[in-house]
Structures are given as structure tokens and as C-alpha cells.
Design an enzyme around this catalytic site. Sequence first.
Site, mmCIF file in Angstrom:
data_model
loop_
_atom_site.group_PDB
_atom_site.id
_atom_site.type_symbol
_atom_site.label_atom_id
_atom_site.label_comp_id
_atom_site.label_asym_id
_atom_site.label_seq_id
_atom_site.Cartn_x
_atom_site.Cartn_y
_atom_site.Cartn_z
ATOM 1 C CD GLU A 27 13.264 85.884 51.567
ATOM 2 O OE1 GLU A 27 13.257 84.917 50.782
ATOM 3 O OE2 GLU A 27 13.852 85.860 52.664
ATOM 4 C CE1 TYR A 46 9.488 79.438 51.262
ATOM 5 C CE2 TYR A 46 7.304 79.687 52.195
ATOM 6 C CZ TYR A 46 8.654 79.436 52.344
ATOM 7 O OH TYR A 46 9.181 79.202 53.596
ATOM 8 N NE ARG A 82 14.435 74.726 58.601
ATOM 9 C CZ ARG A 82 14.770 75.274 57.432
ATOM 10 N NH1 ARG A 82 15.889 74.918 56.820
ATOM 11 N NH2 ARG A 82 13.979 76.177 56.866
ATOM 12 C CE LYS A 134 9.414 77.940 56.743
ATOM 13 N NZ LYS A 134 9.988 76.746 56.036
ATOM 14 C CG HIS A 190 12.175 81.706 55.238
ATOM 15 N ND1 HIS A 190 12.613 81.160 54.058
ATOM 16 C CD2 HIS A 190 12.384 83.047 55.128
ATOM 17 C CE1 HIS A 190 13.063 82.131 53.265
ATOM 18 N NE2 HIS A 190 12.934 83.288 53.891
ATOM 19 C CB THR A 241 15.817 72.334 53.560
ATOM 20 O OG1 THR A 241 16.567 73.442 53.074
ATOM 21 C CG2 THR A 241 14.350 72.504 53.224
ATOM 22 C CG PHE A 278 7.518 71.029 48.080
ATOM 23 C CD1 PHE A 278 7.664 72.350 48.498
ATOM 24 C CD2 PHE A 278 8.580 70.422 47.425
ATOM 25 C CE1 PHE A 278 8.838 73.056 48.265
ATOM 26 C CE2 PHE A 278 9.769 71.123 47.174
ATOM 27 C CZ PHE A 278 9.892 72.451 47.599
ATOM 28 C CG ASN A 322 11.224 73.561 57.360
ATOM 29 O OD1 ASN A 322 10.332 74.396 57.391
ATOM 30 N ND2 ASN A 322 12.094 73.477 56.376
ATOM 31 N NE ARG A 331 19.881 79.163 53.948
ATOM 32 C CZ ARG A 331 18.876 78.649 53.237
ATOM 33 N NH1 ARG A 331 17.636 79.108 53.415
ATOM 34 N NH2 ARG A 331 19.083 77.687 52.377
HETATM 35 P P1 RTP Z 1 13.128 78.242 53.691
HETATM 36 O O1 RTP Z 1 13.015 78.949 52.337
HETATM 37 O O2 RTP Z 1 11.798 77.966 54.335
HETATM 38 O O3 RTP Z 1 14.131 78.881 54.592
HETATM 39 O O4 RTP Z 1 13.721 76.826 53.403
HETATM 40 P P2 RTP Z 1 15.000 76.422 52.619
HETATM 41 O O5 RTP Z 1 15.623 77.590 51.893
HETATM 42 O O6 RTP Z 1 15.862 75.677 53.575
HETATM 43 O O7 RTP Z 1 14.380 75.403 51.564
HETATM 44 P P3 RTP Z 1 13.643 75.646 50.180
HETATM 45 O O8 RTP Z 1 14.171 74.636 49.221
HETATM 46 O O9 RTP Z 1 13.636 77.091 49.790
HETATM 47 O O10 RTP Z 1 12.165 75.193 50.540
HETATM 48 C C1 RTP Z 1 11.285 76.073 51.161
HETATM 49 C C2 RTP Z 1 10.419 75.326 52.118
HETATM 50 O O11 RTP Z 1 9.587 74.423 51.387
HETATM 51 C C3 RTP Z 1 9.308 73.306 52.201
HETATM 52 N N1 RTP Z 1 9.738 72.097 51.500
HETATM 53 N N2 RTP Z 1 9.013 71.007 51.476
HETATM 54 N N3 RTP Z 1 8.053 68.422 50.924
HETATM 55 C C4 RTP Z 1 9.235 68.769 50.482
HETATM 56 O O12 RTP Z 1 9.938 68.017 49.872
HETATM 57 C C5 RTP Z 1 9.702 70.126 50.751
HETATM 58 N N4 RTP Z 1 10.840 70.664 50.338
HETATM 59 C C6 RTP Z 1 10.853 71.921 50.806
HETATM 60 C C7 RTP Z 1 10.064 73.478 53.501
HETATM 61 O O13 RTP Z 1 9.178 74.089 54.453
HETATM 62 C C8 RTP Z 1 11.152 74.452 53.103
HETATM 63 O O14 RTP Z 1 11.643 75.158 54.218
#
Ligand code: RTP
Length: 147
Positions: free
Chosen positions: A126, A49, A102, A9, A115, A91, A57, A112, A85
Amino acid sequence: MEQTFIMIKPDGVQRGLVGEIIGRFEKKGFYLKGLKFMTVDRAFAEKHYADLSAKPFFNGLVDYIVSGPVVVMIWEGKGVVSTGRKLIGATNPLESAPGTIRGDYTIDIGRNVIHGSDSVDSGQKEKDLWFPEGINWWRPSQHSWIY
Ligand code: RTP
């Protein structure tokens, strides 16, 4: 062979973590199949996304992803989706184990660093989104251990 989509990112790129992150995947034994720099617009980030569009968010997440260049990659190898992962960590970086990307490099869920696809199926989707031109890289076939 299983593949996953990995994105460094904008904060990971700006902080000079590209080499470190690539090194971790390489040293684990995964095979780099595709790699490029990209800067994406809001429509593209929203598409990536889309599953999170109802989250509070979401707009901040899109702002973040469009804020600078990202490095996008396709990595290949046994179990690369789930093990990728694990290399990335939870996350929320405050909950990511030390030794994960992370866990070692960030404290902010909104910054973070990286991805990784959460399933083989989303990895394929993707890959199609980020590499519509496909990936065109040779694979040595005469030595099966080399990938
Ligand atoms: P990613 O898709 O980026 O690999 O992350 P992930 O699966 O671990 O988490 P996901 O729930 O899909 O969330 C995607 C990205 O959204 C941002 N986020 N911000 N402010 C918040 O509470 C919050 N929660 C998620 C993070 O950048 C997360 O990686």
C-alpha cells in the site's frame, strides 16, 4: 523499523477528525513518516481494494473512497501494524470497542472513517501504491528513543 499505511477516509476528513486521529497515533508513540491529501479516481480505489473485488459491497466501497479527499499516511514504530489496527478498532463500528477510533466516532460499516494495513506485507504494497514517489523524511539518529 515496521511501517504501516493509514488512510483517513472521506467521512473522517469531512467530519474534521484528521487532527484527532493523528493525535492518537502520535500520543501512542508512533512516528509520522509520510502525509498527504489525495483525491483518487475509481481505477485507483479499485486497485487499493482489489482483494475485495468479489464482495457485494465492492462498488459501494469504491463510491465511498472516491467521494472526497482522503488523508494518507505512513506511520512507523514497534508493532505499528497490529497496534495500529487496535487503535482503529473492528471493521464494523458497532463491534468496535469504545476507546478505539471506530468505536468512538462512527456507527456505520460503510462510513468507518479510517483504513489501516492488515499486515506488514500489505503495508509495504500500500505504501508503494499510495507513495510511489517514496517518503523522504529525516530521522534523528543521535537519540535512539526519538522516533
Ligand atoms: P480497511 O481495509 O478499510 O482497513 O478495513 P478492514 O481491513 O477492517 O476491513 P475489510 O474487510 O478489508 O473491508 C474494507 C472496507 O470495506 C468496507 N466494508 N463494507 N458493507 C459491508 O458489509 C462492508 N464490509 C466491509 C468497510 O469500509 C471496510 O473498512
